[in-house]
Write a protein that holds these residues in place. Structure first.
Motif, PDB file in Angstrom:
ATOM      1  N   SER A  64      -3.993  -0.582  -5.219  1.00  0.00           N
ATOM      2  CA  SER A  64      -3.562  -1.966  -5.397  1.00  0.00           C
ATOM      3  C   SER A  64      -3.750  -2.410  -6.842  1.00  0.00           C
ATOM      4  CB  SER A  64      -4.346  -2.871  -4.444  1.00  0.00           C
ATOM      5  OG  SER A  64      -3.949  -4.194  -4.601  1.00  0.00           O
ATOM      6  N   LYS A  65      -4.899  -2.085  -7.429  1.00  0.00           N
ATOM      7  CA  LYS A  65      -5.166  -2.447  -8.822  1.00  0.00           C
ATOM      8  C   LYS A  65      -4.213  -1.719  -9.767  1.00  0.00           C
ATOM      9  CE  LYS A  65      -9.906  -3.644  -7.952  1.00  0.00           C
ATOM     10  NZ  LYS A  65     -11.210  -3.179  -7.709  1.00  0.00           N
ATOM     11  N   VAL A  66      -3.956  -0.447  -9.507  1.00  0.00           N
ATOM     12  CA  VAL A  66      -3.042   0.336 -10.343  1.00  0.00           C
ATOM     13  C   VAL A  66      -1.633  -0.243 -10.266  1.00  0.00           C
ATOM     14  CG1 VAL A  66      -1.932   2.604 -10.606  1.00  0.00           C
ATOM     15  CG2 VAL A  66      -4.414   2.456 -10.254  1.00  0.00           C
ATOM     16  N   LEU A  67      -1.188  -0.582  -9.061  1.00  0.00           N
ATOM     17  CA  LEU A  67       0.152  -1.147  -8.891  1.00  0.00           C
ATOM     18  C   LEU A  67       0.279  -2.505  -9.580  1.00  0.00           C
ATOM     19  CD1 LEU A  67       0.865  -0.112  -5.201  1.00  0.00           C
ATOM     20  CD2 LEU A  67       2.020   0.763  -7.257  1.00  0.00           C
ATOM     21  N   GLN A  68      -0.780  -3.288  -9.572  1.00  0.00           N
ATOM     22  CA  GLN A  68      -0.755  -4.579 -10.272  1.00  0.00           C
ATOM     23  C   GLN A  68      -0.568  -4.369 -11.773  1.00  0.00           C
ATOM     24  OE1 GLN A  68      -4.283  -6.779  -9.195  1.00  0.00           O
ATOM     25  NE2 GLN A  68      -3.794  -6.683  -7.019  1.00  0.00           N
ATOM     26  N   ILE A  69      -1.265  -3.396 -12.327  1.00  0.00           N
ATOM     27  CA  ILE A  69      -1.118  -3.093 -13.758  1.00  0.00           C
ATOM     28  C   ILE A  69       0.303  -2.624 -14.053  1.00  0.00           C
ATOM     29  CG2 ILE A  69      -1.871  -1.591 -15.644  1.00  0.00           C
ATOM     30  CD1 ILE A  69      -4.639  -1.479 -14.198  1.00  0.00           C
ATOM     31  N   LEU A  70       0.829  -1.738 -13.196  1.00  0.00           N
ATOM     32  CA  LEU A  70       2.193  -1.246 -13.382  1.00  0.00           C
ATOM     33  C   LEU A  70       3.208  -2.383 -13.258  1.00  0.00           C
ATOM     34  CD1 LEU A  70       1.967   2.118 -11.402  1.00  0.00           C
ATOM     35  CD2 LEU A  70       2.175   1.846 -13.889  1.00  0.00           C
ATOM     36  N   ALA A  71       2.950  -3.335 -12.391  1.00  0.00           N
ATOM     37  CA  ALA A  71       3.849  -4.486 -12.237  1.00  0.00           C
ATOM     38  C   ALA A  71       3.818  -5.361 -13.486  1.00  0.00           C
ATOM     39  CB  ALA A  71       3.475  -5.288 -10.995  1.00  0.00           C
ATOM     40  N   ARG A  72       2.624  -5.603 -14.017  1.00  0.00           N
ATOM     41  CA  ARG A  72       2.515  -6.414 -15.243  1.00  0.00           C
ATOM     42  C   ARG A  72       3.232  -5.749 -16.412  1.00  0.00           C
ATOM     43  NH1 ARG A  72      -2.762  -7.451 -13.344  1.00  0.00           N
ATOM     44  NH2 ARG A  72      -3.661  -5.892 -14.715  1.00  0.00           N
ATOM     45  N   SER A  73       3.297  -4.426 -16.406  1.00  0.00           N
ATOM     46  CA  SER A  73       3.951  -3.700 -17.512  1.00  0.00           C
ATOM     47  C   SER A  73       5.456  -3.543 -17.279  1.00  0.00           C
ATOM     48  CB  SER A  73       3.300  -2.337 -17.698  1.00  0.00           C
ATOM     49  OG  SER A  73       3.610  -1.501 -16.609  1.00  0.00           O
ATOM     50  N   GLY A  74       5.954  -3.985 -16.130  1.00  0.00           N
ATOM     51  CA  GLY A  74       7.382  -3.909 -15.857  1.00  0.00           C
ATOM     52  C   GLY A  74       7.860  -2.573 -15.316  1.00  0.00           C
ATOM     53  N   ILE A  75       6.948  -1.710 -14.935  1.00  0.00           N
ATOM     54  CA  ILE A  75       7.336  -0.394 -14.400  1.00  0.00           C
ATOM     55  C   ILE A  75       7.677  -0.509 -12.922  1.00  0.00           C
ATOM     56  CG2 ILE A  75       6.502   1.946 -13.898  1.00  0.00           C
ATOM     57  CD1 ILE A  75       5.066   1.842 -16.617  1.00  0.00           C
ATOM     58  N   VAL A  76       6.927  -1.306 -12.197  1.00  0.00           N
ATOM     59  CA  VAL A  76       7.236  -1.557 -10.786  1.00  0.00           C
ATOM     60  C   VAL A  76       7.373  -3.058 -10.587  1.00  0.00           C
ATOM     61  CG1 VAL A  76       5.968   0.509 -10.021  1.00  0.00           C
ATOM     62  CG2 VAL A  76       4.844  -1.719  -9.942  1.00  0.00           C
ATOM     63  N   SER A  77       7.983  -3.425  -9.473  1.00  0.00           N
ATOM     64  CA  SER A  77       8.035  -4.834  -9.083  1.00  0.00           C
ATOM     65  C   SER A  77       7.552  -4.921  -7.648  1.00  0.00           C
ATOM     66  CB  SER A  77       9.448  -5.394  -9.222  1.00  0.00           C
ATOM     67  OG  SER A  77      10.338  -4.687  -8.399  1.00  0.00           O
ATOM     68  N   SER A  78       7.111  -6.099  -7.275  1.00  0.00           N
ATOM     69  CA  SER A  78       6.646  -6.289  -5.899  1.00  0.00           C
ATOM     70  C   SER A  78       7.312  -7.510  -5.314  1.00  0.00           C
ATOM     71  CB  SER A  78       5.129  -6.436  -5.855  1.00  0.00           C
ATOM     72  OG  SER A  78       4.723  -7.611  -6.512  1.00  0.00           O
ATOM     73  N   SER A  79       7.486  -7.443  -4.016  1.00  0.00           N
ATOM     74  CA  SER A  79       8.001  -8.597  -3.287  1.00  0.00           C
ATOM     75  C   SER A  79       7.079  -8.823  -2.094  1.00  0.00           C
ATOM     76  CB  SER A  79       9.444  -8.373  -2.853  1.00  0.00           C
ATOM     77  OG  SER A  79       9.575  -7.148  -2.170  1.00  0.00           O
ATOM     78  N   PRO A  80       6.704 -10.068  -1.866  1.00  0.00           N
ATOM     79  CA  PRO A  80       5.760 -10.369  -0.785  1.00  0.00           C
ATOM     80  C   PRO A  80       6.439 -10.392   0.579  1.00  0.00           C
ATOM     81  CG  PRO A  80       6.380 -12.374  -1.916  1.00  0.00           C
ATOM     82  CD  PRO A  80       7.075 -11.244  -2.631  1.00  0.00           C
ATOM     83  N   GLY A  81       5.622 -10.433   1.603  1.00  0.00           N
ATOM     84  CA  GLY A  81       6.128 -10.613   2.961  1.00  0.00           C
ATOM     85  C   GLY A  81       6.173  -9.327   3.764  1.00  0.00           C
ATOM     86  N   ARG A  82       6.576  -9.492   5.031  1.00  0.00           N
ATOM     87  CA  ARG A  82       6.597  -8.357   5.959  1.00  0.00           C
ATOM     88  C   ARG A  82       7.557  -7.257   5.509  1.00  0.00           C
ATOM     89  NH1 ARG A  82       6.089  -8.609  11.773  1.00  0.00           N
ATOM     90  NH2 ARG A  82       8.258  -8.006  11.688  1.00  0.00           N
ATOM     91  N   THR A  83       8.655  -7.625   4.907  1.00  0.00           N
ATOM     92  CA  THR A  83       9.622  -6.615   4.457  1.00  0.00           C
ATOM     93  C   THR A  83       9.455  -6.321   2.974  1.00  0.00           C
ATOM     94  OG1 THR A  83      11.279  -8.312   4.031  1.00  0.00           O
ATOM     95  CG2 THR A  83      11.301  -7.268   6.222  1.00  0.00           C
ATOM     96  N   GLY A  84       8.415  -6.859   2.382  1.00  0.00           N
ATOM     97  CA  GLY A  84       8.174  -6.664   0.954  1.00  0.00           C
ATOM     98  C   GLY A  84       7.488  -5.347   0.664  1.00  0.00           C
ATOM     99  N   GLY A  85       7.138  -5.192  -0.568  1.00  0.00           N
ATOM    100  CA  GLY A  85       6.455  -3.990  -1.010  1.00  0.00           C
ATOM    101  C   GLY A  85       6.752  -3.741  -2.474  1.00  0.00           C
ATOM    102  N   PHE A  86       6.507  -2.525  -2.898  1.00  0.00           N
ATOM    103  CA  PHE A  86       6.697  -2.152  -4.298  1.00  0.00           C
ATOM    104  C   PHE A  86       7.930  -1.283  -4.449  1.00  0.00           C
ATOM    105  CE2 PHE A  86       2.297  -3.333  -4.095  1.00  0.00           C
ATOM    106  CZ  PHE A  86       2.083  -3.972  -5.303  1.00  0.00           C
ATOM    107  N   ARG A  87       8.590  -1.462  -5.580  1.00  0.00           N
ATOM    108  CA  ARG A  87       9.750  -0.656  -5.963  1.00  0.00           C
ATOM    109  C   ARG A  87       9.592  -0.268  -7.432  1.00  0.00           C
ATOM    110  NH1 ARG A  87      14.417  -1.223  -2.783  1.00  0.00           N
ATOM    111  NH2 ARG A  87      14.290  -2.913  -1.291  1.00  0.00           N
ATOM    112  N   LEU A  88      10.165   0.853  -7.775  1.00  0.00           N
ATOM    113  CA  LEU A  88      10.214   1.245  -9.176  1.00  0.00           C
ATOM    114  C   LEU A  88      11.232   0.346  -9.866  1.00  0.00           C
ATOM    115  CD1 LEU A  88       9.042   3.298 -11.169  1.00  0.00           C
ATOM    116  CD2 LEU A  88      10.986   4.768 -10.654  1.00  0.00           C
ATOM    117  N   ASP A  89      10.839  -0.262 -10.956  1.00  0.00           N
ATOM    118  CA  ASP A  89      11.701  -1.210 -11.664  1.00  0.00           C
ATOM    119  C   ASP A  89      12.396  -0.582 -12.865  1.00  0.00           C
ATOM    120  OD1 ASP A  89      12.307  -3.765 -10.862  1.00  0.00           O
ATOM    121  OD2 ASP A  89      11.019  -4.735 -12.349  1.00  0.00           O
ATOM    122  N   ARG A  90      12.094   0.650 -13.149  1.00  0.00           N
ATOM    123  CA  ARG A  90      12.677   1.335 -14.299  1.00  0.00           C
ATOM    124  C   ARG A  90      13.459   2.552 -13.823  1.00  0.00           C
ATOM    125  NH1 ARG A  90       9.022   1.339 -18.907  1.00  0.00           N
ATOM    126  NH2 ARG A  90      10.497   2.804 -19.800  1.00  0.00           N
TER     127      ARG A  90
END
Length: 146
Positions: free
Chosen positions: A42-68
């Motif tokens: 979770s902490k690693v993904l947050q760092i990756l999200a802040r750097s624009g490498i991944v994005s996250s969407s909240p909710g039941r159908t949410g999750g992480f995606r590669l943004d690059r």
């Protein structure tokens, strides 16, 4: 020389996400797939999200995606986002005689780190996924990549 555990985990997560481009994946699913403790991931993904490498969407159908684009995302990009390679710019012993230059030992160590950086910069996530091998990334864990 090795990369940190955080960098290793970030690379595992990014490779997994790159192999599943049509899905938003939750932390638990990624954690189970790439064998990273959920809290740490979770902490690693947050760092990756802040750097624009991944994005996250909240909710039941949410999750992480590669943004690059995996073809333009280098291994060095991922490592630098979470735990940059530390180069030696000055004498770590703070010796006055080494003020403007590194000794042979530290000079060679820094050169090796530079070569490692260059190799990581030339390797993309897409290349790692596409490389012909008998041991594809993360496959032995029982999860198929796209």
């Amino acid at each position: 020389m090795t990369i940190s555990r955080t960098a290793e985990y970030a690379l595992r997560a990014v490779i997994w996400l790159a192999g599943h481009p049509t899905e938003a994946l939750g932390t638990k699913a990624i954690s189970d797939a790439v064998q990273i403790p959920p809290g740490y991931l979770s902490k690693v993904l947050q760092i990756l999200a802040r750097s624009g490498i991944v994005s996250s969407s909240p909710g039941r159908t949410g999750g992480f995606r590669l943004d690059r684009d995996p073809a333009s995302l280098s291994v060095l990009d991922v490592i630098s986002a979470v735990d940059p390679i530390q180069r030696i710019h000055a004498c770590p012993l703070h010796l006055k005689g080494h003020a403007n230059r590194l000794c042979p030992l530290h000079g060679r160590l820094d050169k090796a780190m530079g070569e490692m950086e260059d190799a990581f910069a030339r390797s993309t996530v897409a290349e790692l996924l596409a490389e012909e091998t008998t041991s594809p990334p993360l496959r032995e864990l029982g999860f198929d990549m796209v």
